[in-house]
Write an enzyme that holds these catalytic residues in place. Structure first.
Site, PDB file in Angstrom:
ATOM      1  N   ASP A  71       6.857 -12.281  40.860  1.00  0.00           N
ATOM      2  CA  ASP A  71       5.600 -12.740  40.195  1.00  0.00           C
ATOM      3  C   ASP A  71       6.008 -14.049  39.265  1.00  0.00           C
ATOM      4  O   ASP A  71       7.297 -14.009  38.540  1.00  0.00           O
ATOM      5  CB  ASP A  71       5.137 -11.879  39.049  1.00  0.00           C
ATOM      6  CG  ASP A  71       3.639 -11.838  38.918  1.00  0.00           C
ATOM      7  OD1 ASP A  71       2.884 -12.088  39.562  1.00  0.00           O
ATOM      8  OD2 ASP A  71       3.301 -12.212  37.671  1.00  0.00           O
ATOM      9  N   TYR A 157       1.923 -26.640  39.382  1.00  0.00           N
ATOM     10  CA  TYR A 157       2.135 -27.382  38.206  1.00  0.00           C
ATOM     11  C   TYR A 157       3.482 -28.383  38.405  1.00  0.00           C
ATOM     12  O   TYR A 157       3.829 -29.011  37.228  1.00  0.00           O
ATOM     13  CB  TYR A 157       2.381 -26.562  36.848  1.00  0.00           C
ATOM     14  CG  TYR A 157       1.407 -25.553  36.443  1.00  0.00           C
ATOM     15  CD1 TYR A 157       0.360 -26.159  35.755  1.00  0.00           C
ATOM     16  CD2 TYR A 157       1.028 -24.272  37.014  1.00  0.00           C
ATOM     17  CE1 TYR A 157      -0.968 -25.286  35.444  1.00  0.00           C
ATOM     18  CE2 TYR A 157      -0.003 -23.507  36.817  1.00  0.00           C
ATOM     19  CZ  TYR A 157      -0.808 -23.953  36.104  1.00  0.00           C
ATOM     20  OH  TYR A 157      -1.920 -23.281  35.737  1.00  0.00           O
TER      21      TYR A 157
END
Length: 198
Positions: A71, A157
């Site tokens: 994650d 990002y």
């Protein structure tokens, strides 16, 4: 010494599967959870570690194999760690461009000195679905958020993440260079040490 010769990756991402297989080498065969199920578990954890464990346990239960899950996301200091575990869904699931635009808006007029951030990766390896001792390895990649996007590589990002040690954005690095420095590479290096593969 690797205690098993096969594991399942709790992801349907073919790129992530290929990357992980390359990192682990020939000592273990990595299979995708997609071979067993198309259903994703609900990520109800409040941290990267909790969500990685949820995904790993789910994949192990479905496949009957040891399972590895990761994650990952971006934590911005000025925003108290946001978008954090919601990084991929920051702009209500509208994709990378919308996420980046929302982040730039949230940091509008914030000076460079307060734009510190880190990419975070939590890896969880379980031997079976009820494993009481999951192996957890975390990797952090420190940088800061730019005022505008730079670079064409990567995803998410990456175009906004400034990497001080390379004097460029993550999206301006080659994939090979990024895979040496990234949060996922750092977490994976720790996991290989734990498994005696380093």
């Amino acid at each position: 010494m690797m205690p098993f010769n096969e594991l399942v990756l709790a992801s349907h991402n073919a790129g992530k599967l290929k990357e992980l297989q390359a990192m682990l080498g020939d000592s273990v065969r990595v299979r995708s959870i997609g071979e067993f199920s198309a259903i994703e578990p609900e990520e109800t954890g409040l941290s990267f570690v909790e969500n990685a464990i949820i995904k790993a346990r789910n994949a192990a239960r479905i496949s009957g194999l040891p399972s590895l899950a990761d994650d990952s996301g971006l934590a911005v200091d000025y925003l108290g760690g946001a978008p954090g575990i919601y990084s991929a869904r920051y702009a209500d699931g509208r994709g990378d461009a919308a996420n980046n635009a929302k982040l730039l808006d949230a940091l509008k007029d914030v000076p460079d000195s307060e734009r510190g951030a880190q990419f975070v990766c939590a890896l969880a390896l379980v031997r079976h679905g009820e494993d009481p001792l999951p192996i957890i390895c975390e990797g952090l990649w420190h940088g800061r958020i730019l005022h505008a996007q730079q670079g064409e590589h990567g995803f998410g990002y990456d175009p906004l993440f400034w990497v001080p040690e390379r004097n460029c954005s993550s999206a301006e690095m080659t994939p090979a260079d990024k895979n040496q420095l990234s949060h996922r590479a750092r977490a994976m290096a720790l996991l290989k040490q734990r498994l005696g593969l380093a």
